[in-house]
Design an enzyme around this catalytic site. Sequence first.
Site, PDB file in Angstrom:
ATOM      1  N   GLY A  72     -10.679 -16.775 -24.729  1.00  0.00           N
ATOM      2  CA  GLY A  72     -10.804 -17.160 -23.567  1.00  0.00           C
ATOM      3  C   GLY A  72     -11.460 -15.906 -22.461  1.00  0.00           C
ATOM      4  N   SER A  73     -12.251 -15.279 -23.259  1.00  0.00           N
ATOM      5  CA  SER A  73     -12.614 -13.974 -22.466  1.00  0.00           C
ATOM      6  C   SER A  73     -13.795 -14.618 -21.590  1.00  0.00           C
ATOM      7  CB  SER A  73     -13.318 -12.847 -23.076  1.00  0.00           C
ATOM      8  OG  SER A  73     -14.460 -13.139 -23.921  1.00  0.00           O
ATOM      9  N   MET A  93     -14.509 -24.753 -29.835  1.00  0.00           N
ATOM     10  CA  MET A  93     -15.160 -24.804 -31.383  1.00  0.00           C
ATOM     11  C   MET A  93     -15.145 -26.096 -31.900  1.00  0.00           C
ATOM     12  SD  MET A  93     -15.999 -21.724 -31.095  1.00  0.00           S
ATOM     13  CE  MET A  93     -16.290 -20.712 -32.573  1.00  0.00           C
ATOM     14  N   HIS A 106     -23.473 -20.025 -26.529  1.00  0.00           N
ATOM     15  CA  HIS A 106     -23.526 -19.841 -27.801  1.00  0.00           C
ATOM     16  C   HIS A 106     -23.946 -18.447 -28.230  1.00  0.00           C
ATOM     17  CE1 HIS A 106     -23.537 -21.096 -32.176  1.00  0.00           C
ATOM     18  NE2 HIS A 106     -24.935 -20.516 -32.179  1.00  0.00           N
ATOM     19  N   LYS A 115     -11.185 -39.267 -34.903  1.00  0.00           N
ATOM     20  CA  LYS A 115     -11.921 -38.632 -34.000  1.00  0.00           C
ATOM     21  C   LYS A 115     -12.030 -39.297 -32.588  1.00  0.00           C
ATOM     22  CE  LYS A 115     -16.297 -36.027 -33.185  1.00  0.00           C
ATOM     23  NZ  LYS A 115     -16.040 -35.611 -31.930  1.00  0.00           N
TER      24      LYS A 115
HETATM   25  C1  GAR Z   1     -17.928 -16.472 -27.680  1.00  0.00           C
HETATM   26  O1  GAR Z   1     -18.586 -15.345 -28.361  1.00  0.00           O
HETATM   27  C2  GAR Z   1     -18.803 -17.583 -27.650  1.00  0.00           C
HETATM   28  O2  GAR Z   1     -20.181 -17.258 -27.671  1.00  0.00           O
HETATM   29  C3  GAR Z   1     -18.432 -18.203 -28.969  1.00  0.00           C
HETATM   30  O3  GAR Z   1     -17.214 -18.070 -29.175  1.00  0.00           O
HETATM   31  C4  GAR Z   1     -16.739 -16.853 -28.507  1.00  0.00           C
HETATM   32  C5  GAR Z   1     -15.469 -17.173 -27.570  1.00  0.00           C
HETATM   33  O4  GAR Z   1     -15.103 -15.921 -27.134  1.00  0.00           O
HETATM   34  N1  GAR Z   1     -18.602 -19.734 -29.140  1.00  0.00           N
HETATM   35  C6  GAR Z   1     -19.412 -20.355 -30.040  1.00  0.00           C
HETATM   36  O5  GAR Z   1     -19.420 -19.816 -31.317  1.00  0.00           O
HETATM   37  C7  GAR Z   1     -19.512 -21.874 -29.924  1.00  0.00           C
HETATM   38  N2  GAR Z   1     -20.522 -22.410 -30.762  1.00  0.00           N
HETATM   39  P1  GAR Z   1     -13.947 -16.145 -25.936  1.00  0.00           P
HETATM   40  O6  GAR Z   1     -13.030 -17.271 -26.268  1.00  0.00           O
HETATM   41  O7  GAR Z   1     -13.487 -14.947 -25.728  1.00  0.00           O
HETATM   42  O8  GAR Z   1     -14.797 -16.581 -24.917  1.00  0.00           O
END
Ligand code: GAR
Length: 207
Positions: free
Chosen positions: A14-15, A92, A111, A67
């Site tokens: 969740g950053s 995800m 992404h 789903k």
């Molecule tokens: C981030 O790097 C985001 O770009 C990636 O997951 C991470 C989540 O970090 N998303 C994907 O790969 C989507 N296809 P976060 O939870 O700290 O925001």
Amino acid sequence: MSKKRILIFASGRGSNAEAIHGACADGTVNGEVVGVICDHADAQVLGRAARWGVPSVVIEKKDYPDKAAFDEAILKAAVSFTPDLICLAGYMRICGENLIHAFPDRILNIHPALLPSFRGLHAQRQAVEAGVKVAGCTVHFVGTGLDDGPIITQVAVPVYDDDTEETLSARILEQEHPAYVRTVRAFCDDALHVEGHRVTGMHAKEK
Ligand code: GAR
């Protein structure tokens, strides 16, 4: 202009959600985070939402027979927040078409790759393994395919000889937070316009 109601979808740390919430709280973005929908009961983002005082809903795939039923529950929860904007922030899963059709041009995703390269999971590892010398992140409107849909902004970072998935991920993440905040700010200012695959409003040439 009234504040846009922002609903976050997240699966883990969740950053990016934190960056969006912080930018709303300090007035950088003309919006407010009104809720979090999460598909993992133990995700770190839920603690963040509790600290912000924002309601969260956990909807786990394992609790639904298929789903279609899961997608229906997600849509119902999303609609209940009456959002102007949905931000996928480390979510995800592939969104159901029902959600995409209910919120046309109102769902954003970030992404960690320069799309259309390296869609899907472990995009940073894919970049290291492919030997590319430039990587980065992309913010885009969500289409019906995997990591697909009109691109709004991209930020590039170098890939160094000794990079690993971890070091490259950290370099990209540093760019993700400001890139996502700039995009959400533009959306909330009604500055983005979608025509087919092209989005304008963020990358005007300086005169
Ligand atoms: C981030 O790097 C985001 O770009 C990636 O997951 C991470 C989540 O970090 N998303 C994907 O790969 C989507 N296809 P976060 O939870 O700290 O925001």
